[in-house]
Structures are given as C-alpha cells and as structure tokens.
Design an enzyme around this catalytic site. Structure first.
Site, short mmCIF file in Angstrom:
data_model
loop_
_atom_site.label_atom_id
_atom_site.label_comp_id
_atom_site.label_asym_id
_atom_site.label_seq_id
_atom_site.Cartn_x
_atom_site.Cartn_y
_atom_site.Cartn_z
N GLY A 208 6.78 1.13 5.45
CA GLY A 208 7.67 0.22 4.73
C GLY A 208 7.66 0.47 3.23
CB CYS A 209 4.87 0.83 0.85
SG CYS A 209 4.15 -0.81 1.18
CB THR A 210 7.05 5.55 2.53
OG1 THR A 210 5.63 5.72 2.45
CG2 THR A 210 7.76 6.88 2.34
CB ALA B 176 -0.92 0.01 1.22
CB ALA C 177 8.37 4.08 -3.02
#
Length: 155
Positions: free
Chosen positions: A46-48, A41, A51
């Site tokens: 974590g995804c930030t 998401a 990315a």
C-alpha cells in the site's frame, strides 16, 4: 491517542532525516504549500502504491505550488532502499521516534483487520504558505488518494 490537527492550526515544525541522511525541515518550504503525508512502512504494497502515485503526480503538484514530503517511522537506510527500488522522486523522511507522527495525529490507535492496534494512521496534512493547516485527512486509503487530493484541490 494523539490529537488530530484541524484547519487553521499551526502545523507542528519538524526537521527529520531524508533517505540520504540530510535534514529536511517544514520551515525550508515556507512560502510554498506542502502536502505532508504519513504512511506506515516503506517497501510495503500500500505504501509503495501511494509513494508511486505521489511520484507520478509530483510535476502536476509542483506546478500548482505544492511540495510533497512523505513521513514514516523508517530509518534513512530503509528509505533509500525504498526510493531506489521503486524509482521514487518524492521526498521521504524518517521519524523513528514517532514524535512528529504523534504531533500530527498520525500515530495512535487504529483498526487493523478488525483489531485495535497502535501504529501509524495513514494521513495527509496540507500546509499553506504560512505554515497553517489547510486540510487534515485521516485514515485515508493508499490507492486513489493522490487523485482525490488533486481533484479536491482543483488542480
């Protein structure tokens, strides 16, 4: 549980909307290697981190002949907000139907805090110039993953 891809498999074709609603296809990248990474998401810690790591290393990867596409079940509007808020330059596409996530083996049962849940399995698939899977990595960590890819690919 969806089937995991193996080296030598043909990477499933896809055309998905990016943060601006424009269609991005795997076929657009034929002749170049593509790192397709799957994350749960946008706008989560974590995804930030992941990315941002890809964005920070985009020039190094591009110079080595790799394009990068991040895939999540998010809608383009959320991807646009994610890109603006975090100053991302990596291509982000949304797969709300989870059809492509499933085709790549990146959606299914996983362990989360000791419980079995169904969701996006953080994964990275490296596709060669001919559209074949070169490497398929599942249950990867958000932090340090990009550095590991660069090291493993000898970049």
């Amino acid at each position: 549980m969806s089937e995991r891809l193996q080296p030598g498999d043909t990477a499933p074709a896809f055309t998905l909307p990016d943060a601006d609603g424009n269609e991005v296809s795997l076929a657009d990248h034929k002749g170049r290697k593509v790192i397709v990474y799957f994350y749960p998401a946008a706008l989560t810690p974590g995804c930030t981190k992941q990315a941002c790591d890809f964005t920070d290393n985009l020039a190094v990867l591009a110079q080595a002949g790799y394009d990068v596409i991040g895939v999540s079940p998010d809608k383009p509007e959320k991807l646009a907000k994610f890109r603006e808020q975090e100053h991302l330059s990596v291509t982000l596409v949304g797969d709300p139907s989870k059809e492509i996530l499933t085709a790549y083996g990146a959606f299914g049962e996983k362990k989360l805090y000791g419980k079995t849940v169904t969701g996006v399995i953080r994964s990275t698939v490296i596709v060669d110039e001919e559209g074949k899977v070169e490497r398929a990595l599942y249950n990867v960590k958000a932090t340090g993953h990009v550095a590991k890819i660069i090291k493993d690919l000898g970049i």
